[in-house]
Enzyme design. Sequence first.
Site, PDB file in Angstrom:
ATOM      1  CG  HIS A 132      26.816  45.863  73.347  1.00 26.11           C
ATOM      2  ND1 HIS A 132      26.735  47.164  72.870  1.00 26.11           N
ATOM      3  CD2 HIS A 132      25.268  45.213  73.359  1.00 26.11           C
ATOM      4  CE1 HIS A 132      26.391  47.594  72.497  1.00 26.11           C
ATOM      5  NE2 HIS A 132      24.823  46.866  72.684  1.00 26.11           N
TER       6      HIS A 132
HETATM    7 ZN   LIG Z   1      20.905  47.925  71.333  1.00 24.59          ZN
END
Ligand SMILES: [Zn+2]
Length: 391
Positions: A132
């Site tokens: 992320h």
């Molecule tokens: Zn995840």
Amino acid sequence: MSGRGLLMWDEAVTKYDFGSSHPMDPVRLALTMGLVRAYGLDRAMDVVAARPAGDSTLRLVHREDYVAAVRAASEDPASADQSYGLGTVDDPAFAGMHEASALIAGQSVGAAEAVWRGEAAHAVNFAGGLHHAMPGAASGFCIYNDASLAVARLLELGAERVAYVDVDVHHGDGVQAAFWDDPRVLTISLHEHPRTLFPQTGWPEETGGTGAAEGSAVNVALPAGTGDEGWLRAFHAVVPELLAGFRPQVLVSQHGADTHFEDPLAHLAVSLDAQRAVQEACHELAHAHADGKWVALGGGGYEVVYVVPRSWTHLVGIAAHQPVAPESVIPSTWRDEVYARTRQLGPARMTDGRWPVRLRSWEDGYDPADRLDQSILATRRAVFPLRGLLA
Ligand SMILES: [Zn+2]
Ligand SMILES: [Zn+2]
């Protein structure tokens, strides 16, 4: 090329620790390595600690001002700059954050270098997969994006086609963003639908940048509640055809274990046995389409005792060409370690009792009224024609 796989490991990766109230408990890494050792897989692979990623490597993906902000927060956590996503609920600042994050990134970069140079066909960094993190911000428990950095290093070394396959329950948004405009990198992410899960991206219509990069991002958004059969069906309906067409020089895969039905943060219903099946499929696809070059990473996974260690031990066993049998009884030495560290008993076997998982093949037909088949179709229709494939 050495027949032995490479296992990246430095005990200090367990210092990647957001604190006792955060779901990403580093005990998951320690318990995984303990289980790997209990099965003797550390003797079936070369266990290596790579150097932390230095500034020039981090800059392949991350902005200079962001790296400076991570360093500052690492030295003085109280001063963390929230405009960079640091010092937030998801990504609290902690002393030594830069060093621990750069060390994890270094393991993935080292894995990529070894595989590219032919020192090993397969390399695993289960501490990695922090997909992320964005070029200029921390996000979703991720500070430096080791997966993006591994891919970027492969490109720097001369790779012209790198495939990234992400089966974490969350969208691999940071890796997709890093290579959105780069036709040399094909990113494929299978995840729970953005309507019901962080980071609310990963729609099938997200297919990459313009020009040659059009069609270089692939997203399969699975309905909440998808179980083993649906998950495997989606993987096989999308990934093998794309890889066969792309012919990557290296396959980088991310094996977040948070698809599991016991995971507390998401809503898929996948078993350990299906996770193992997808790990095997990635291994086979690397041999079929990437000359065997395979970099396998960990990722999310928040059931840290019963799920993560078993899932990634299977991954290590597969990369070591010494797969652990699902029905295998887990050595009691490891369960003693689990009890000592967590006061939990720990699992007894390397299966959830669902092996072998049945595959309902897409080629045998689909049901336009079925929600899973609708999500597979949406992906195929959005991106297959862009890649010269029939939807
Ligand atoms: Zn995840
Ligand atoms: Zn192999």
